[in-house]
Design a protein around this motif. Structure first.
Motif, short mmCIF file in Angstrom:
data_model
loop_
_atom_site.label_atom_id
_atom_site.label_comp_id
_atom_site.label_asym_id
_atom_site.label_seq_id
_atom_site.Cartn_x
_atom_site.Cartn_y
_atom_site.Cartn_z
N LYS A 109 0.64 -1.17 0.18
CA LYS A 109 -0.09 -0.02 -0.09
C LYS A 109 1.11 1.10 0.03
O LYS A 109 0.27 2.35 0.08
CB LYS A 109 -0.90 0.15 1.24
N GLY A 110 2.08 1.14 -0.18
CA GLY A 110 3.13 2.40 0.00
C GLY A 110 3.19 2.85 1.34
O GLY A 110 3.72 3.90 1.54
N LEU A 111 2.87 2.08 2.59
CA LEU A 111 3.00 2.70 3.54
C LEU A 111 4.17 2.40 4.65
O LEU A 111 4.14 2.83 5.71
CB LEU A 111 1.57 2.24 4.46
N CYS A 112 5.17 1.53 3.92
CA CYS A 112 6.45 1.35 4.63
C CYS A 112 7.40 0.92 3.61
O CYS A 112 6.69 0.57 2.26
CB CYS A 112 6.25 0.50 5.78
N THR A 113 8.71 0.93 3.82
CA THR A 113 9.52 0.15 2.92
C THR A 113 10.42 -0.94 3.66
O THR A 113 10.80 -0.47 4.69
CB THR A 113 10.53 1.43 2.48
N ILE A 114 10.41 -1.95 3.12
CA ILE A 114 11.31 -3.01 3.53
C ILE A 114 12.59 -3.04 2.90
O ILE A 114 12.67 -3.24 1.94
CB ILE A 114 10.52 -4.37 3.17
#
Length: 148
Positions: A109-114
């Motif tokens: 959802k574009g809410l974090c970056t792994i």
């Protein structure tokens, strides 16, 4: 257990609590925190996340940063900016489950970056197994276990 010296609470400044809430809510709920209080849209936005099952108070809050500093972005290594925060996992399976159930959906959802999927990190310590990720503002976090 004597809680002396343990972290009592932490306040994290984010650019927008409403935007950051899905990330922090997903992470904190998985880690056993409950939303203890919040305020939105009134100039001082915040969410207080609390663990009440421990012998000592433990709370992490996210708050909207001071508008005077809204243009100042997070920079790892800058004075006053944490490098990263690491949360303890129960075991390797817990790290894998967190990655699959929380991080992957948030990243989609574009809410974090792994940054790193669950992996062994022998450069840190024997049996060090972790996943590394960042919130919407680029603040870095880790979920880690250090035993087999």
């Amino acid at each position: 257990m004597n809680p002396r010296g343990l972290l009592h609470h932490l306040i994290i400044n984010v650019s927008d609590v409403s935007r950051a809430s899905p990330f922090y809510g997903g992470m904190f709920r998985y880690l056993g925190y409950e939303l203890a209080g919040s305020q939105y849209g009134e100039g001082h936005e915040y969410e207080d996340w609390r663990r009440t099952d421990l012998e000592t108070p433990h709370e992490i809050s996210i708050v909207t940063a001071n508008p005077a500093f809204a243009e100042v972005r997070y920079y790892s290594g800058a004075v006053g900016h944490h490098h990263h925060l690491a949360f303890c996992a129960a075991d390797r399976e817990d790290v894998d489950r967190f990655h699959k159930e929380v991080l992957v959906p948030l990243a989609a959802k574009g809410l974090c970056t792994i940054s790193d999927a669950p992996c062994d990190c022998p450069e840190y310590a024997e049996h060090y197994y972790a996943t590394f990720f960042s919130d919407p503002d680029g603040l870095k976090y880790e979920f880690v276990v250090t035993r087999s």
